[in-house]
Design a protein around this motif. Structure first.
Motif, PDB file in Angstrom:
ATOM      1  N   SER A  33      13.662  -3.057   3.609  1.00 41.24           N
ATOM      2  CA  SER A  33      14.070  -1.651   3.545  1.00 41.24           C
ATOM      3  C   SER A  33      14.495  -1.142   4.917  1.00 41.24           C
ATOM      4  N   GLY A  34      13.943  -1.749   5.977  1.00 42.11           N
ATOM      5  CA  GLY A  34      14.283  -1.329   7.325  1.00 42.11           C
ATOM      6  C   GLY A  34      13.529  -0.104   7.800  1.00 42.11           C
ATOM      7  N   LEU A  35      12.668   0.435   6.981  1.00 35.97           N
ATOM      8  CA  LEU A  35      11.891   1.609   7.378  1.00 35.97           C
ATOM      9  C   LEU A  35      10.743   1.164   8.282  1.00 35.97           C
ATOM     10  N   TRP A  36      10.667   1.751   9.478  1.00 35.93           N
ATOM     11  CA  TRP A  36       9.686   1.292  10.463  1.00 35.93           C
ATOM     12  C   TRP A  36       8.259   1.437   9.965  1.00 35.93           C
ATOM     13  N   TRP A  37       7.964   2.528   9.252  1.00 33.66           N
ATOM     14  CA  TRP A  37       6.602   2.751   8.775  1.00 33.66           C
ATOM     15  C   TRP A  37       6.232   1.754   7.674  1.00 33.66           C
ATOM     16  N   ALA A  38       7.208   1.342   6.870  1.00 31.76           N
ATOM     17  CA  ALA A  38       6.950   0.333   5.836  1.00 31.76           C
ATOM     18  C   ALA A  38       6.663  -1.019   6.477  1.00 31.76           C
TER      19      ALA A  38
END
Length: 136
Positions: A33-38
């Motif tokens: 997803s590229g989401l840092w928090w994920a």
């Protein structure tokens, strides 16, 4: 390690192996997803899952061998397995991605190893009681 003293080595190892089997593929999908928090939360969860295995393994391996062969058994068992699977994992995963074209191939590798770990844990012969009072 303390959880395995309380609930038994086999139970904690089975939870760790089952977590790798059940969560690896969804986590690898989420990593893309590229989401840092994920990515951060998945890495922390992977570390927690690994602690179920690595926190329990030293005591488990010691209990698997009788005293006269314990040092050799633990040393050979631990180091051979880590050299074969830990040392080659990046190479194998890179090859799997290239051979299949699937960026999730490393997750399938982890799931496969988790299944082997789960089956091996079921076959372990451990002492009847591995728990003790942590307050003493």
């Amino acid at each position: 390690g303390a959880l395995s003293d309380r609930f038994g080595r086999r139970a904690i190892l089975l939870v760790g192996a089952a977590a790798f089997v059940g969560l690896s593929a969804p986590f690898f999908v989420a990593l893309h997803s590229g989401l840092w928090w994920a990515v951060l939360s998945i890495q922390v969860t992977f570390a927690l899952m690994m602690s179920f295995i690595q926190g329990t393994m030293p005591a488990t391996m010691v209990e698997m061998f009788e005293t006269r062969v314990r040092y050799t058994g633990v040393a050979l068992g631990y180091n051979i397995v880590f050299a074969l699977f830990g040392g080659t994992a990046p190479l194998v995963c890179t090859w799997l991605i290239e051979a299949t074209g699937d960026p999730l191939a490393p997750a399938y590798y982890i799931v496969g190893l988790g299944l082997v770990s789960f089956a091996a844990t079921l076959s372990l012969r451990l002492p009847v009681s591995t728990s003790f009072d942590l307050r003493t």
